[in-house]
Design an enzyme around this catalytic site. Structure first.
Site, PDB file in Angstrom:
ATOM      1  N   ASP A 544     -54.266 -22.845 -34.375  1.00 29.79           N
ATOM      2  CA  ASP A 544     -54.726 -21.468 -34.194  1.00 29.79           C
ATOM      3  C   ASP A 544     -55.767 -21.087 -35.247  1.00 29.79           C
ATOM      4  OD1 ASP A 544     -54.282 -18.730 -33.001  1.00 29.79           O
ATOM      5  OD2 ASP A 544     -53.739 -18.301 -35.080  1.00 29.79           O
ATOM      6  N   GLU A 597     -58.492 -24.160 -31.680  1.00 28.07           N
ATOM      7  CA  GLU A 597     -58.985 -22.872 -31.188  1.00 28.07           C
ATOM      8  C   GLU A 597     -60.133 -22.477 -32.120  1.00 28.07           C
ATOM      9  OE1 GLU A 597     -57.849 -18.197 -30.535  1.00 28.07           O
ATOM     10  OE2 GLU A 597     -57.094 -19.349 -32.216  1.00 28.07           O
TER      11      GLU A 597
END
Length: 875
Positions: A544, A597
């Site tokens: 993330d 990401e």
């Protein structure tokens, strides 16, 4: 001096000692009937002894000696009140006493074996001498929990007069040393300290007999099954301070280098057998601490008795606690550099209490895996050349109220029925606030206890693997929350976070940023990535917020950040960390994929770390990258009314300009269906029929586009409401009693067919990362709102995709094709009636005409349904 007869032995309790008759203390004068003997702390104690203040001890003996009564003590050594017996006198007396004991023992019937088969220690015939008191500073630091080496003060240590014993047991009434043939009461020094010097040549295999009140109440059985009733009130327990360190030098060396790839085996709480005793080894990294103590439910959360020792320059503190086992709750009481204390959860805890409770739990796994076939097959697959269709799930809300084991009964069957190859779990690591969806982690090594135990989570992963479904988990190394019981200023100073407050504060989320330049912190995170792959058999990590890690100026205004050593804005420490993490995971875990990401144009996110790009950096080493640009552009296009889409045509075609710069995943994730962004079907213009038609056409375009697919839960059946973590997907939309149920079921049926055809069509996935796998047929039909392209397998087999993003039917819409394929069949049509469409399509094969079009030697003329995507393949 005349020897005084020993008092009669006390009878054993009805339940009795399990393997040792009570030993007797010698040399005690009979107390005055109105003045009971007292210990220095004013509570009833073992009483006075010899004139020099030492208590005499006698070895225990089997009951039933000749005469049926206790034998008299051997005459004590003659000594003036001011003098102590010298070593020669003590040794001679001890030899004589031993000979008399042996003779009496030979005459007495043997009723009980020597405890644990140990030989009786005849060196115990003598006195318990007072130990030299602790220096004031040492005593204060020990009692304050600020001593770096409590093992040097506590436990058993040889000295010229014998063996010195010192024990820290707050609130205890009395403490005695118990060994084969020996029970010797220690003297109270106050504040829970008990000590004495026993005339022994060597340190015996001893235990402690601890009693807490005059009525014989005992301390909690911290030794579990090893604890023994002492018979006179009290319980025998092991002394934690008689054990050598339970952490090896090699582990400490690797920790110091920041290269311990299985760090969770070295730090945290590990149940184990150490020096033949069952217990738990507690270790924690806290280099700035003055002292660390273990607190837990096994000591009523008072850690005074259990200070840990520092293992040198490593910054690691260690203590082995006998008898503490699985399920015990614990934390660390840390003395900070300013002398204050903070109680912290274990950063390496592998199990935690269910929030809002915050204690760590001693854990050992008992799960037996049954996914060997899956792991063996995974290792031989190349992700970029394999089907990869992902269903993203927020586990707590997918079916609210279900735990890991209940999910294992339902989730694999649902995902397998829809044909997805993988599931991706939003973060499962422990987090205090459910509203963060797991993206603010406090327990990096513990699956959230909201849904069960770590073994329960393993059961879920195992069930998915047995169903042929891979498991990805979201991993959050970009930041952590500021909770004062977790990582923030863990030992009183910035430790896991960067030392510079400006760099430590994350500007977007109010959290703290890891110090990627510190080798121990980098080791903590790299080992954590390996941990989820090795311990839980996960098949991939979706990392993330990578963009926030890569740039020093991320979300920071001018002047609020400092450039790197070369004057740039790249965070060189974060780059090195990501490279090391990826290299380590791929080396240790065959078949695992890491996914970034990353929302910027950083060069080389999925390039190998040793390949240097134009910017001078090596690749980051990820396997795949979320294509945030495609997601943003394509969702922007479909949100426009068809009459305006011609002016935004390039938003759907621009992705192919950079499609092969990285290995991409096309994500329609949770981020796109919350916080006012609306659910996917609700983004579409028009009435309800047109919204669903647009939704289906978009999915057909997405599944044919180069890259892997990811779809968030609820979007597979066109849920109209935004996702909420409180109640999850609107499953009631699929209830047959609901009038619009066929509309939602039709979209779900389409997703199932998309995945089925996709998996069976190598042209759609085999060359995702190669330009030869894609070709535009017509990418410029802006006035028609039509996109036509072909995909190609490694052997050249094609598939043609045509999307008509206008609400009109286009009859005999000519499409250029290869003249090597004589006829084409429609393999998928998002406007089919079973999906809720109008039923316009091409049921018969389309014969290729020798009429060149779109730069190709032949063409076909299908009918294009309204707001629909069709797939054609060779007949």
């Amino acid at each position: 001096m005349t020897a005084r007869p020993s008092p009669e032995p006390r009878p054993a309790r009805p339940d009795g000692p399990r393997d040792r008759p009570p030993a007797r203390v010698l040399g005690q004068p009979l107390p005055h009937p109105k003045t009971p003997p007292t210990a220095p702390n004013g509570r009833p104690g073992p009483g006075p002894a010899t004139a020099d203040g030492a208590a005499r001890v006698e070895p225990e003996r089997a009951p039933g000696a000749p005469g049926g009564a206790a034998r008299e003590a051997a005459p004590p050594h003659e000594a003036a009140p001011e003098a102590r017996p010298d070593a020669a006198q003590r040794e001679a007396a001890q030899r004589e006493a031993a000979q008399r004991d042996d003779a009496a023992r030979d005459d007495a019937p043997r009723q009980r074996a020597t405890p644990r088969g140990a030989a009786r220690d005849t060196a115990a015939h003598g006195v318990v001498l007072p130990a030299a008191p602790l220096a004031g500073d040492e005593r204060r630091r020990l009692l304050d929990g600020a001593h770096h080496d409590p093992h040097a003060l506590l436990g058993a240590h040889p000295e010229p007069a014998g063996v010195r014993f010192r024990v820290l047991r707050p609130f205890a009434r009395s403490v005695a040393v118990v060994a084969p043939g020996l029970r010797a009461p220690l003297r109270s020094e106050g504040d829970g300290l008990f000590s004495g010097v026993l005339p022994l040549r060597d340190i015996p295999e001893y235990r402690l007999l601890v009693s807490y009140d005059a009525d014989g109440d005992t301390e909690d059985d911290e030794d579990g099954e090893d604890g023994e009733d002492g018979g006179d009130g009290g319980r025998e327990v092991h002394d934690p301070y008689r054990f050598l360190p339970a952490l090896g030098e090699f582990d400490l060396h690797l920790i110091g280098e920041g290269r311990h790839e299985r760090l969770w085996h070295a730090l945290g709480a590990w149940p184990m057998v150490h020096q033949g005793v069952t217990g738990t080894r507690f270790t924690v990294w806290a280099p700035n601490a003055l002292g660390v103590r273990v607190v837990g439910d096994f000591c009523c959360w008072d850690g005074t008795a259990f200070p840990m020792r520092s293992l040198g320059a490593s910054g690691v503190w260690e203590l082995f606690l006998p008898g503490v086992g699985e399920g015990a709750l614990y934390k660390f009481d840390i003395a900070r550099p300013d002398g204050s204390h903070t109680v912290r959860a274990d950063p390496m805890a592998r199990r935690t209490e269910c929030p809002p409770a915050t204690a760590s739990i001693v854990h050992a796994s008992h799960h037996r895996w049954h996914d060997q076939a899956w792991l063996a097959g995974r290792a031989g697959r190349e992700v970029t050349e394999s089907p990869f269709s992902v269903y993203e799930v927020h586990l707590p809300s997918w079916r609210p109220g279900l735990g890991y084991r209940e999910l294992a009964d339902q989730l694999p069957a649902y995902v397998k029925d829809l044909g997805f190859t993988h599931v991706e779990f939003m973060p499962v690591a422990e987090h205090p606030f459910g509203g963060s969806w797991g993206y603010q982690v406090t327990g990096f090594y513990a699956p959230t206890a909201r849904l069960g135990t770590p073994d329960d989570f393993k059961h879920l992963v195992d069930a998915l693997h047995r169903a042929g479904i891979g498991v990805l988990v979201d991993w959050v190394p970009a930041h952590f929350p500021r909770d004062d019981w977790a990582l923030a200023e863990f030992d009183g100073r910035p430790l896991y976070e960067h030392g510079d407050p400006a760099r430590a504060a994350h500007p977007d989320w109010g959290t703290l940023v890891f110090d990627y330049g510190r080798r121990e912190v980098r080791n903590f995170l790299v080992a954590n990535a390996v941990y989820w792959c090795e311990e839980f058999h996960v098949d991939g990590l979706r990392v993330d917020a990578v963009a926030s890690m890569l740039y020093l100026d991320y979300s920071r205004d001018s002047g609020a950040w400092s450039p790197n050593a070369y004057g740039g804005r790249e965070d060189l420490d974060a780059v090195a960390f990501l490279q090391e993490m990826n290299a380590t995971v791929y080396r240790r875990c065959p078949g695992v994929v890491t996914i970034a990401e990353e929302s910027t144009a950083w060069d080389g996110v999925t390039r190998a770390t040793h390949h240097v790009g134009p910017g001078g950096f090596g690749g980051l080493g990820f396997g795949l990258k979320w294509n945030m640009g495609w997601m943003h552009d394509s969702l922007g296009y479909v949100a426009h009314d068809p009459v305006h889409r011609g002016y935004h045509h390039h938003e759907m075609t621009f992705s192919m300009v950079y499609a092969y710069s990285e290995n991409y995943v096309l994500p329609i994730s949770h981020d796109e269906v919350v916080h006012g962004k609306r659910a996917l079907v609700s983004k579409m213009p028009g009435d309800w029929w047109q919204q669903r038609a647009n939704h289906r056409a978009y999915l057909g375009f997405m599944w044919a586009h180069p890259g892997k697919q990811l779809l968030f839960m609820g979007q597979e059946f066109a849920q109209g409401a935004e996702w909420s973590q409180e109640h999850g997907p609107d499953w009631w939309l699929l209830d047959p009693s609901y009038g619009a149920e066929p509309d939602h079921r039709g979209v779900r049926d389409l997703v199932r067919d998309l995945n089925t055809v996709y998996a069976a069509t190598p042209a759609l996935w085999q060359r995702d990362s190669a330009p030869e796998g894609f070709a535009w047929i017509d990418g410029d039909a802006a006035q028609d709102n039509v996109f036509a392209f072909s995909r190609h397998a490694a052997d050249g087999t094609p598939l043609v995709c045509v999307s008509n993003m206008s609400p009109v039917v286009r009859h005999e819409y000519r499409i250029g094709v290869s003249d090597e394929v004589p006829a084409w069949v429609e393999v998928l049509n998002t406007d089919a009636e079973r999906y809720g469409g109008s039923g316009v399509g091409n049921p018969d094969p389309l014969k290729a005409e020798p009429y060149g079009w779109h730069g190709r030697p032949a063409s076909v003329v299908p009918v294009l349904p309204p707001l629909a995507t069709i797939w054609l393949r060779p007949a």
